[in-house]
Design a protein around this motif. Structure first.
Motif, mmCIF file in Angstrom:
data_model
loop_
_atom_site.group_PDB
_atom_site.id
_atom_site.type_symbol
_atom_site.label_atom_id
_atom_site.label_comp_id
_atom_site.label_asym_id
_atom_site.label_seq_id
_atom_site.Cartn_x
_atom_site.Cartn_y
_atom_site.Cartn_z
ATOM 1 N N VAL A 226 -25.644 -61.453 7.613
ATOM 2 C CA VAL A 226 -24.868 -61.236 6.396
ATOM 3 C C VAL A 226 -25.690 -61.567 5.141
ATOM 4 O O VAL A 226 -25.672 -60.812 4.171
ATOM 5 C CB VAL A 226 -23.565 -62.071 6.426
ATOM 6 C CG1 VAL A 226 -22.815 -61.974 5.111
ATOM 7 C CG2 VAL A 226 -22.681 -61.614 7.571
ATOM 8 N N LEU A 227 -26.428 -62.672 5.159
ATOM 9 C CA LEU A 227 -27.217 -63.051 3.985
ATOM 10 C C LEU A 227 -28.310 -62.022 3.696
ATOM 11 O O LEU A 227 -28.554 -61.674 2.543
ATOM 12 C CB LEU A 227 -27.815 -64.442 4.158
ATOM 13 C CG LEU A 227 -28.540 -65.020 2.951
ATOM 14 C CD1 LEU A 227 -27.680 -64.979 1.686
ATOM 15 C CD2 LEU A 227 -28.998 -66.434 3.225
ATOM 16 N N THR A 228 -28.934 -61.521 4.751
ATOM 17 C CA THR A 228 -29.949 -60.480 4.549
ATOM 18 C C THR A 228 -29.309 -59.253 3.918
ATOM 19 O O THR A 228 -29.846 -58.666 2.980
ATOM 20 C CB THR A 228 -30.623 -60.095 5.889
ATOM 21 O OG1 THR A 228 -31.188 -61.256 6.475
ATOM 22 C CG2 THR A 228 -31.705 -59.055 5.675
ATOM 23 N N GLY A 229 -28.147 -58.860 4.427
ATOM 24 C CA GLY A 229 -27.437 -57.709 3.868
ATOM 25 C C GLY A 229 -27.062 -57.915 2.413
ATOM 26 O O GLY A 229 -27.202 -57.004 1.583
ATOM 27 N N ALA A 230 -26.600 -59.118 2.079
ATOM 28 C CA ALA A 230 -26.234 -59.407 0.687
ATOM 29 C C ALA A 230 -27.460 -59.344 -0.224
ATOM 30 O O ALA A 230 -27.394 -58.785 -1.334
ATOM 31 C CB ALA A 230 -25.575 -60.778 0.590
ATOM 32 N N LEU B 190 -28.429 -55.720 -0.733
ATOM 33 C CA LEU B 190 -27.538 -55.086 -1.722
ATOM 34 C C LEU B 190 -27.901 -55.507 -3.143
ATOM 35 O O LEU B 190 -27.950 -54.679 -4.060
ATOM 36 C CB LEU B 190 -26.080 -55.435 -1.429
ATOM 37 C CG LEU B 190 -25.432 -54.688 -0.273
ATOM 38 C CD1 LEU B 190 -24.039 -55.234 -0.014
ATOM 39 C CD2 LEU B 190 -25.378 -53.196 -0.575
ATOM 40 N N TYR B 191 -28.138 -56.800 -3.339
ATOM 41 C CA TYR B 191 -28.485 -57.292 -4.675
ATOM 42 C C TYR B 191 -29.759 -56.625 -5.186
ATOM 43 O O TYR B 191 -29.801 -56.114 -6.308
ATOM 44 C CB TYR B 191 -28.652 -58.822 -4.680
ATOM 45 C CG TYR B 191 -29.212 -59.313 -5.995
ATOM 46 C CD1 TYR B 191 -28.377 -59.466 -7.094
ATOM 47 C CD2 TYR B 191 -30.570 -59.562 -6.160
ATOM 48 C CE1 TYR B 191 -28.876 -59.882 -8.320
ATOM 49 C CE2 TYR B 191 -31.073 -59.977 -7.380
ATOM 50 C CZ TYR B 191 -30.232 -60.130 -8.456
ATOM 51 O OH TYR B 191 -30.739 -60.517 -9.673
ATOM 52 N N PHE B 192 -30.822 -56.656 -4.373
ATOM 53 C CA PHE B 192 -32.093 -56.112 -4.839
ATOM 54 C C PHE B 192 -32.057 -54.592 -4.967
ATOM 55 O O PHE B 192 -32.720 -54.036 -5.845
ATOM 56 C CB PHE B 192 -33.253 -56.590 -3.958
ATOM 57 C CG PHE B 192 -33.636 -58.013 -4.246
ATOM 58 C CD1 PHE B 192 -34.317 -58.339 -5.408
ATOM 59 C CD2 PHE B 192 -33.288 -59.026 -3.384
ATOM 60 C CE1 PHE B 192 -34.645 -59.658 -5.705
ATOM 61 C CE2 PHE B 192 -33.616 -60.346 -3.670
ATOM 62 C CZ PHE B 192 -34.296 -60.657 -4.839
ATOM 63 N N MET C 263 -39.742 -56.420 2.057
ATOM 64 C CA MET C 263 -39.931 -57.628 2.862
ATOM 65 C C MET C 263 -38.641 -58.044 3.569
ATOM 66 O O MET C 263 -38.681 -58.628 4.659
ATOM 67 C CB MET C 263 -40.467 -58.759 1.990
ATOM 68 C CG MET C 263 -41.884 -58.513 1.503
ATOM 69 S SD MET C 263 -42.463 -59.727 0.312
ATOM 70 C CE MET C 263 -42.729 -61.131 1.384
ATOM 71 N N LEU C 264 -37.490 -57.742 2.984
ATOM 72 C CA LEU C 264 -36.224 -58.116 3.590
ATOM 73 C C LEU C 264 -35.813 -57.159 4.706
ATOM 74 O O LEU C 264 -35.119 -57.570 5.649
ATOM 75 C CB LEU C 264 -35.117 -58.159 2.534
ATOM 76 C CG LEU C 264 -35.110 -59.366 1.607
ATOM 77 C CD1 LEU C 264 -34.187 -59.139 0.412
ATOM 78 C CD2 LEU C 264 -34.698 -60.620 2.365
ATOM 79 N N LEU C 265 -36.217 -55.913 4.626
ATOM 80 C CA LEU C 265 -35.802 -54.930 5.628
ATOM 81 C C LEU C 265 -36.151 -55.324 7.067
ATOM 82 O O LEU C 265 -35.324 -55.157 7.960
ATOM 83 C CB LEU C 265 -36.369 -53.556 5.296
ATOM 84 C CG LEU C 265 -35.616 -52.793 4.212
ATOM 85 C CD1 LEU C 265 -36.358 -51.517 3.833
ATOM 86 C CD2 LEU C 265 -34.195 -52.475 4.647
ATOM 87 N N PRO C 266 -37.353 -55.845 7.344
ATOM 88 C CA PRO C 266 -37.649 -56.213 8.734
ATOM 89 C C PRO C 266 -36.876 -57.418 9.257
ATOM 90 O O PRO C 266 -36.861 -57.663 10.457
ATOM 91 C CB PRO C 266 -39.148 -56.542 8.732
ATOM 92 C CG PRO C 266 -39.687 -56.054 7.453
ATOM 93 C CD PRO C 266 -38.547 -55.949 6.511
ATOM 94 N N LEU C 267 -36.260 -58.185 8.366
ATOM 95 C CA LEU C 267 -35.510 -59.352 8.815
ATOM 96 C C LEU C 267 -34.261 -58.896 9.536
ATOM 97 O O LEU C 267 -33.654 -59.556 10.277
ATOM 98 C CB LEU C 267 -35.138 -60.266 7.639
ATOM 99 C CG LEU C 267 -36.280 -60.983 6.957
ATOM 100 C CD1 LEU C 267 -35.734 -61.876 5.863
ATOM 101 C CD2 LEU C 267 -37.084 -61.821 7.925
#
Length: 188
Positions: A122-126, A129-131, A184-188
């Protein structure tokens, strides 16, 4: 991050170049530019270091907690600075994203993905969305507005500002770092 080497090197180059430009912006005559540029330079160089492909350099285990501490302190500083300007809130979110990635990378097995078969946390998704929203909004703000003849600063208005003081260049730096953060967040 643990991805293919070519995109990783492109991220390293983009973030390092952005960090270097932000260091140059710290010499600005405008105090607001100097204050924001230091945090952005730290973010750019930190992202560049984090984006080095794992096939080339796999950092020791103590690096990730060190990242979390450094960017946690940067985030607290940005929150403190947000009292004087809301643009510092974006710096706080960026620092929080770096802390989050450092914690995820510390917990991830070597050369593996940080999440299991359950999907995106959920945090990665949030943060994604923010970025994404930030990238779209900042990209729209970079679209030039046609100036009406006779209105504006004159023939040498925009050129009179130093290249380090130009708000569109600072905005372009923030845009490039937000795009890199998405990558950088996508692979998480």
């Amino acid at each position: 991050m643990h991805g293919p080497a070519s995109p990783g090197w492109l991220l390293v180059a983009l973030c390092a170049a952005t960090g270097a430009y932000c260091l140059l912006r710290m010499r600005s005559g405008v105090e607001e530019q100097r204050g924001a540029a230091g945090g952005e330079a730290l973010m750019g160089f930190g992202m560049a270091a984090m984006a080095v492909p794992a096939a080339v350099f796999s950092p020791p285990g103590w690096v990730w907690p060190a990242y979390a501490v450094v960017f946690g302190a940067a985030g607290l500083r940005a929150l403190w600075a947000a009292r004087s300007g809301r643009h510092h809130l974006h710096h706080a979110v960026g620092a929080a994203a770096m802390v989050y990635m450092a914690v995820v990378m510390a917990a991830a097995p070597a050369h593996g993905h940080a999440h299991g078969a359950s999907g995106t946390p959920v945090l990665t998704g949030a943060l994604l969305l923010y970025f994404t929203g930030y990238v779209l909004l900042t990209g729209v703000r970079l679209i030039p507005v046609v100036a009406v003849a006779g209105v504006g600063a004159g023939a040498d208005g925009p050129a009179a500002a130093g290249w380090g003081d130009r708000p569109e260049l600072a905005r372009a730096c923030r845009l490039s770092m937000a795009i890199a953060m998405l990558a950088m967040l996508l692979p998480l």
